[in-house]
Design an enzyme around this catalytic site. Structure first.
Site, short mmCIF file in Angstrom:
data_model
loop_
_atom_site.label_atom_id
_atom_site.label_comp_id
_atom_site.label_asym_id
_atom_site.label_seq_id
_atom_site.Cartn_x
_atom_site.Cartn_y
_atom_site.Cartn_z
N ASP A 28 0.82 -1.21 0.00
CA ASP A 28 0.00 0.00 0.00
C ASP A 28 0.85 1.26 0.00
OD1 ASP A 28 -2.57 -0.74 -0.34
OD2 ASP A 28 -3.08 -0.85 1.79
N ASP A 66 -10.08 -7.14 10.85
CA ASP A 66 -9.94 -8.55 11.18
C ASP A 66 -11.11 -9.01 12.06
OD1 ASP A 66 -8.96 -6.87 13.13
OD2 ASP A 66 -7.16 -8.01 13.55
O1 LIG Z 1 -3.71 1.00 4.73
C1 LIG Z 1 -3.14 0.05 5.24
C2 LIG Z 1 -2.84 0.01 6.61
C3 LIG Z 1 -2.19 -1.10 7.12
N1 LIG Z 1 -1.83 -2.13 6.32
C4 LIG Z 1 -1.12 -3.31 6.89
O2 LIG Z 1 -1.83 -3.82 7.99
C5 LIG Z 1 -0.94 -4.51 8.84
C6 LIG Z 1 -1.20 -4.15 10.29
O3 LIG Z 1 -0.81 -2.83 10.55
P1 LIG Z 1 -0.09 -2.37 11.89
O4 LIG Z 1 0.22 -0.94 11.79
O5 LIG Z 1 1.02 -3.30 12.20
O6 LIG Z 1 -1.27 -2.50 12.92
P2 LIG Z 1 -1.41 -3.38 14.22
O7 LIG Z 1 -2.35 -2.65 15.10
O8 LIG Z 1 -0.13 -3.80 14.77
O9 LIG Z 1 -2.16 -4.66 13.62
C7 LIG Z 1 -3.10 -5.43 14.29
O10 LIG Z 1 -4.39 -4.86 14.15
C8 LIG Z 1 -4.82 -4.70 12.79
C9 LIG Z 1 -6.18 -4.04 12.80
O11 LIG Z 1 -7.02 -4.74 13.58
C10 LIG Z 1 -4.81 -6.05 12.09
O12 LIG Z 1 -5.09 -5.88 10.74
C11 LIG Z 1 -3.45 -6.68 12.20
O13 LIG Z 1 -3.41 -7.94 11.59
C12 LIG Z 1 -3.07 -6.80 13.66
O14 LIG Z 1 -1.77 -7.36 13.78
C13 LIG Z 1 0.47 -4.14 8.42
O15 LIG Z 1 1.06 -5.25 7.79
C14 LIG Z 1 0.24 -2.99 7.46
O16 LIG Z 1 1.19 -2.95 6.46
C15 LIG Z 1 -2.13 -2.10 4.98
O17 LIG Z 1 -1.79 -3.02 4.23
N2 LIG Z 1 -2.77 -1.01 4.47
#
Ligand SMILES: O=c1ccn([C@@H]2O[C@H](COP(=O)(O)OP(=O)(O)O[C@H]3O[C@H](CO)[C@@H](O)[C@H](O)[C@H]3O)[C@@H](O)[C@H]2O)c(=O)[nH]1
Ligand SMILES: [Mn+2]
Length: 738
Positions: free
Chosen positions: A142, A454
């Site tokens: 993204d 999710d």
């Molecule tokens: O516009 C976006 C925003 C995020 N991501 C991806 O989403 C994932 C999770 O993002 P992160 O910033 O690491 O968020 P976290 O809060 O750590 O993630 C947790 O919470 C998210 C939202 O509930 C879930 O999607 C994830 O799987 C879960 O690990 C990463 O691989 C990002 O690259 C995208 O692909 N596009």
């Protein structure tokens, strides 16, 4: 090799947890006590004649009603917990029967999510012990960044050496970084790797890492790519005027095609595909859910595997046998045919010994998942989740027809990935207008409308009649990073909370729609999560009200020690805390820190989420998915390893927490002074003094950060001064009420 179990060839077993009956008995006793407390409140409000007692009685009733709701729904997780075990050694030896697997890795920003990390995750997944020709890894970028594409091109080349190396020596840590930094792996004679071979592969890895890091540092691939074909892959960045991550066409690059690509020794490689979906500023792109839906469609045109694994870019595989464990459910003829998802817990490896920020999320990730598994299965957690592709397209008994039919889960791909026809279709389904006027995101695919895509997607899929199972092997299947500063931790929780509110305030509200569509107990579990932000109501009340009353020498609102009702409060407090500790199942320090973080979140992330949510709904502001930074600052990492709280930045999250710290200390000191000077008796002030003392104990790291610490992670003086002023203001404003 794993030992073969004397289990007569079963693929998995499940058993009820031993604590179940105790939990049920306790729940009934506690519930009766809650009923008594409510009666007590009611009686107090009705009979009290003083205004202050009446008003505060109503406020405490509100706090306790919320606590009672949250407590009751939380017990549901503890009433049917089960434990499962898998026996992958009992799977058929005929690998041709295994379903193909498409792995989706999401990344969004090359500066917050360093491409070397993405590469490590991708390599660990490509190196799965799974029939190579059936394995495809798709990376969604993204960030639309040529730096990420460059890193993946490098990874594709390195993989041709890394995959055979891992398989030949039966390496378990297949993320190179984890392998090279793990002490046990470097005892090479034990794993049978000659020093020369080890040095060679390490050298290759380091050269790749250096090239990737150099390119990221310079922000450009110029001079690093000379091969003509490779250069063509980057042409779109140069040929698109005004190219930004938010404005560019679909980019799909096949980096490895299994049928034609061979590794070092002539064996096949898995497929590796880079996808950066089309973005236009005028069109909503729905964050990660949008990215995953594009991957669902693009992968359908190229491989269309019946199984799909979704993975965050910082969650690498820690066990090459994980897909085989998932197959123990999907391939079991005795398993419910409505199984949609096998969820492995995300385990975080950067957490310090005492888990200062409660980042393990042990209760929701492990304990509650075992609990929900006894109902309809755990929530989907975004990463470490193996889905049946079919589950995205209708209920177990009805199919949603797809346009074009080539992307339906039943379509069989029989053309090369490189064929023009396939590529044209892949480009088309990766476009951002493709979803307009379709059911994508509403009835099918990953669901839109919540920042916790999710949680929302898992919930909606279960509403349609699908179930999930929780697979928690001893060796974690996946390891990932978690925030190491308090601000990042609280900010992440704020984002999740806004996402939770999106779910509860929607037409699919778990407590209304959910209870009618699925097992009502399961719906209450979802309801409990979506209402997380309301924890803030009782925590704020109990952090301020009794303390402000104590400062004002007002005791009308709290029970005296000699009052028989006092013992009800003691039972409710101790019962909840001790049971929680027993259930938590970790060290006392980790449990303590976790309950402290619950209070901190309830004072900051949750109320700020509520405020932002309301502002958004009124059209006053808008929020987005702010990606958590995975870049580690070395000083911060050091403090984190030493279990020291990281404040450092003047974050608004710290203001309410600091105010609570100041008020509690003030109340505690005032109460003690009154006691020592014999102005008040212990019998009268005890409950308030206890609450203030408990607050002080919890806030200890804050006093250190405000007064004692000199390092960069201390509380910024701006926050200390501002919070002191605000605490004083709260005292002034409220003192006339007592
Ligand atoms: O516009 C976006 C925003 C995020 N991501 C991806 O989403 C994932 C999770 O993002 P992160 O910033 O690491 O968020 P976290 O809060 O750590 O993630 C947790 O919470 C998210 C939202 O509930 C879930 O999607 C994830 O799987 C879960 O690990 C990463 O691989 C990002 O690259 C995208 O692909 N596009
Ligand atoms: Mn993350």
């Amino acid at each position: 090799m794993e030992k073969v179990q004397p289990n007569g060839g079963v693929l998995h077993t499940k058993s009820a947890m031993s604590r179940t009956w105790f939990n049920r008995l306790f729940a009934v006793t506690y519930l009766i006590s809650i009923g008594a407390l409510m009666y007590h409140h009611y009686h107090n409000i009705v009979t009290s004649t003083r205004r202050v007692a009446k008003t505060s009685g109503i406020i405490f009733l509100l706090a306790d009603l919320v606590l009672a709701f949250m407590w009751t729904t939380r017990q549901i997780f503890r009433l049917w917990p089960i434990r499962r075990q898998v026996f992958p050694e009992n799977l058929t030896a005929d690998e041709s029967e295994y379903p193909a697997l498409d792995v989706f890795v999401c990344t969004a920003d090359p500066y917050k999510e360093p491409p070397t990390g993405v590469v490590n995750t991708v390599l660990s997944l490509m190196a799965y012990d799974y029939p190579t020709e059936k394995l495809s890894v798709y990376v969604s970028d993204d960030g639309g960044s040529q730096l990420t594409l460059f890193a993946l091109m490098e990874a594709a080349e390195f993989a041709k050496h890394w995959l055979p190396f891992c398989k030949k020596h039966n390496i378990i840590d297949r993320a190179p970084e984890a392998f090279f930094t793990s002490q046990t792996n470097l005892c090479f004679p034990e794993i049978g790797v000659a020093t020369a071979q080890l040095d060679q592969i390490k050298g290759m890895y380091e050269r790749m890492e250096m090239r990737i890091n150099n390119v990221v540092e310079r922000g450009s691939i110029d001079g690093y790519v000379t091969d003509e074909e490779a250069l063509r892959a980057f042409a779109v960045w140069h040929n698109t005027p005004g190219f930004t991550p938010q404005n560019h066409p679909t980019i799909i690059q096949i980096l490895l095609e299994s049928a034609s690509e061979k590794e070092q020794f002539g064996h096949e490689m898995p497929n590796l595909v880079y996808v950066s979906r089309e973005k236009r500023k005028s069109i909503l792109h729905n964050y990660k859910a949008g990215a995953l839906n594009v991957l669902l469609r693009v992968s359908a045109t190229l491989t269309n595997a019946p199984l799909v694994l979704t993975q965050d870019c910082d969650m690498f595989s820690n066990d090459p046998k994980t897909p085989l464990r998932a197959l123990c459910y999907f391939m079991d003829p005795k398993m419910d045919s409505n199984l949609a998802l096998v969820q492995f817990p995300p385990i975080f490896h950067g957490i310090n010994e005492d888990d200062t920020y409660g980042a393990e999320f042990r209760e929701p990730i492990i304990n509650n998942s075992c609990g929900m598994d006894g109902l309809l299965g755990p929530t989907y957690m975004g990463s470490g989740a193996f889905f049946r592709r079919r589950a995205f397209f209708g209920s177990p008994v009805s199919n949603i027809p797809l346009q074009p039919s080539d992307i339906s889960p039943h379509h069989i791909v029989n053309k090369s990935m490189h064929s023009a026809e396939v590529m044209t279709l892949a480009q088309q389904v990766g476009g951002c207008s493709f979803e307009v006027q379709t059911k994508w995101g509403s009835e099918m695919g990953f669901r839109y409308g919540s920042l916790v895509e999710d949680f929302n997607t898992g919930y909606r899929i279960q509403c349609q009649g699908w179930r999930s199972v929780f697979c928690n092997p001893k060796r974690p299947a996946f390891l990932g990073g978690s925030p190491i500063t308090l601000h990042d931790t609280l900010n992440q929780m704020k984002r999740w909370s806004i996402g939770n509110l999106d779910v509860i305030i929607s037409k699919y509200n778990p407590l209304l729609f959910g209870v009618l569509s699925m097992n009502p107990l399961q719906a209450f579990c979802y309801g409990h999560y979506s209402l997380w932000p309301i924890w803030s109501i009782p925590v704020i009340i109990y952090s301020f009200l009794p303390q402000l009353a104590l400062i004002n020498s007002s005791h009308a609102i709290s029970p005296k020690v000699t009052d028989p009702w006092f013992f009800l409060y003691v039972f409710l407090f101790l019962g909840s805390y001790v049971h929680d500790y027993i259930e938590y199942g970790s060290t006392a320090k980790r449990w303590w820190n976790n309950q402290r973080m619950w209070m901190m979140r309830s004072l900051s992330s949750f109320p700020l989420a509520l405020i932002e949510y309301i502002q958004e709904r009124c059209g006053l502001s808008s929020f987005g998915f702010s990606v958590t930074s995975k870049v580690l600052d070395s000083e911060q990492s050091k403090r984190n390893a030493n279990c020291i709280f990281e404040f450092g930045v003047p974050s608004p999250f710290f203001v309410p927490i600091s105010m609570a710290a100041i008020i509690n200390l003030w109340a505690f000191l005032h109460g003690m002074k009154q006691l020592i000077m014999r102005n008040e008796s212990l019998e009268v002030v005890f409950s308030q003094l206890f609450l203030a003392g408990f607050g002080v104990l919890n806030c200890w790291p804050l006093y250190e950060a405000m007064v004692v610490r000199k390092d960069k992670g201390k509380m910024p003086s701006k926050i200390t001064l501002g919070s002191t002023f605000l605490a004083w203001l709260v005292y002034l404003v409220t003192s006339s009420a007592f």
